[in-house]
Structures are given as structure tokens and as C-alpha cells.
Design a protein around this motif. Structure first.
Motif, PDB file in Angstrom:
ATOM      1  N   ILE A 195       0.859  -1.176   0.000  1.00 10.61           N
ATOM      2  CA  ILE A 195       0.000   0.000   0.000  1.00 10.61           C
ATOM      3  C   ILE A 195       0.893   1.223   0.000  1.00 10.61           C
ATOM      4  N   SER A 210      -0.518   4.533  -0.511  1.00 13.71           N
ATOM      5  CA  SER A 210      -1.231   5.682   0.017  1.00 13.71           C
ATOM      6  C   SER A 210      -2.693   5.322   0.221  1.00 13.71           C
ATOM      7  N   VAL A 211      -3.260   5.845   1.287  1.00  6.20           N
ATOM      8  CA  VAL A 211      -4.699   5.764   1.518  1.00  6.20           C
ATOM      9  C   VAL A 211      -5.253   7.098   1.021  1.00  6.20           C
ATOM     10  N   PRO A 245       2.421   4.972   6.424  1.00  7.82           N
ATOM     11  CA  PRO A 245       1.523   5.117   5.282  1.00  7.82           C
ATOM     12  C   PRO A 245       1.307   6.586   4.924  1.00  7.82           C
ATOM     13  N   LEU A 292      -1.106   9.571   3.352  1.00  5.14           N
ATOM     14  CA  LEU A 292      -2.518   9.895   3.297  1.00  5.14           C
ATOM     15  C   LEU A 292      -2.688  10.933   2.209  1.00  5.14           C
ATOM     16  N   VAL A 332     -14.836   1.753   3.591  1.00  2.00           N
ATOM     17  CA  VAL A 332     -13.424   1.866   3.946  1.00  2.00           C
ATOM     18  C   VAL A 332     -13.269   3.070   4.865  1.00  2.00           C
ATOM     19  N   HIS A 333     -12.469   2.900   5.908  1.00  2.00           N
ATOM     20  CA  HIS A 333     -12.207   4.020   6.811  1.00  2.00           C
ATOM     21  C   HIS A 333     -10.848   3.818   7.474  1.00  2.00           C
ATOM     22  N   LEU A 334     -10.358   4.843   8.143  1.00  2.00           N
ATOM     23  CA  LEU A 334      -9.090   4.766   8.861  1.00  2.00           C
ATOM     24  C   LEU A 334      -9.327   4.309  10.285  1.00  2.00           C
TER      25      LEU A 334
END
Length: 122
Positions: free
Chosen positions: A4, A6-7, A48, A50, A65-67
Motif C-alpha cells: 500500500i 497511500s490511503v 503510510p 494519506l 473503507v475508513h481509517l
């Protein structure tokens, strides 16, 4: 091997969202921020990314989807929730929350929901 990178969160106001998440997480812009896009990275060390992108889609009441933000224990969780609320987060009264939940649901200034988890419960 993939990883991963980036979110990504869709937001209605990129500068406002960037200001919130930089204070919330101790992140900084990777490059010069634009009005419609910014990538935030940890100020110290790795972690990560953001990414915040301008979006006109409505906020989902129950996002898929959430943090999840991790706090060390219940006292740390309570302190972090109060800090995040003082930065502009809002508390979310979520009726799907179990009575013994180890998480507290909040929403950022754009309404994107996220959880603060008490990781001390084991």
C-alpha cells in the motif's frame, strides 16, 4: 510484491482537510499542496501516506473503507479523541457500535468517518 502506497480520502476542501490531518497525525505535505490534491507523509520516519483529493461525492453514512487510528490504552484513547475533537473532528453516534467496543467513531471536518482504537485491551 505490492504494498500500500497511500490511503486516499475524498474531501470537499483540500486545504482544510490537510490542516486537520497534519495536526491529527503529525504529517507534512510530500510536495507542494494544490487546491485539489495533496499527499501527506509522516514528518518523522516512515509510515503510510494519506492522500487527500477533491471530491464532489457525498459522504457515506456507513463507509466501506475508513481509517483506524491506534491509541495505546483507554486513557490515551480518551485524550486523543478530545484532541481530535478540538482540531475539528466530530463525534459520531453510531447505532451499530457494540456496548463493549474498543473503538470510538469520529468524523473529520469533511465528514469522513474514522475510528480511534484502544489497543490496550489485548
Amino acid at each position: 510484491m505490492l504494498r500500500i502506497g497511500s490511503v486516499v480520502l475524498g474531501v470537499s476542501d483540500v486545504p482544510r482537510a490537510a490542516a486537520f490531518w497534519m495536526e491529527a497525525l503529525g504529517y507534512v505535505p510530500r510536495d507542494d499542496a494544490e487546491d485539489d490534491w495533496v499527499v501527506l507523509v509522516p514528518a518523522e520516519g516512515s509510515g503510510p501516506q494519506l492522500s487527500l483529493g477533491l471530491s464532489e461525492t457525498p459522504v457515506q453514512e456507513r463507509p466501506r473503507v475508513h481509517l483506524n487510528l491506534y491509541a495505546g490504552d483507554a486513557a490515551d484513547q480518551a485524550a486523543e479523541v478530545e484532541r481530535l475533537v478540538s482540531l475539528g473532528a466530530g463525534r459520531v453516534d453510531w447505532d451499530h457500535c457494540p456496548d463493549d467496543a474498543d473503538f470510538i467513531v469520529l468524523a473529520d471536518p469533511d465528514g469522513n468517518r474514522f475510528c480511534v482504537i484502544d489497543t490496550g485491551r489485548g
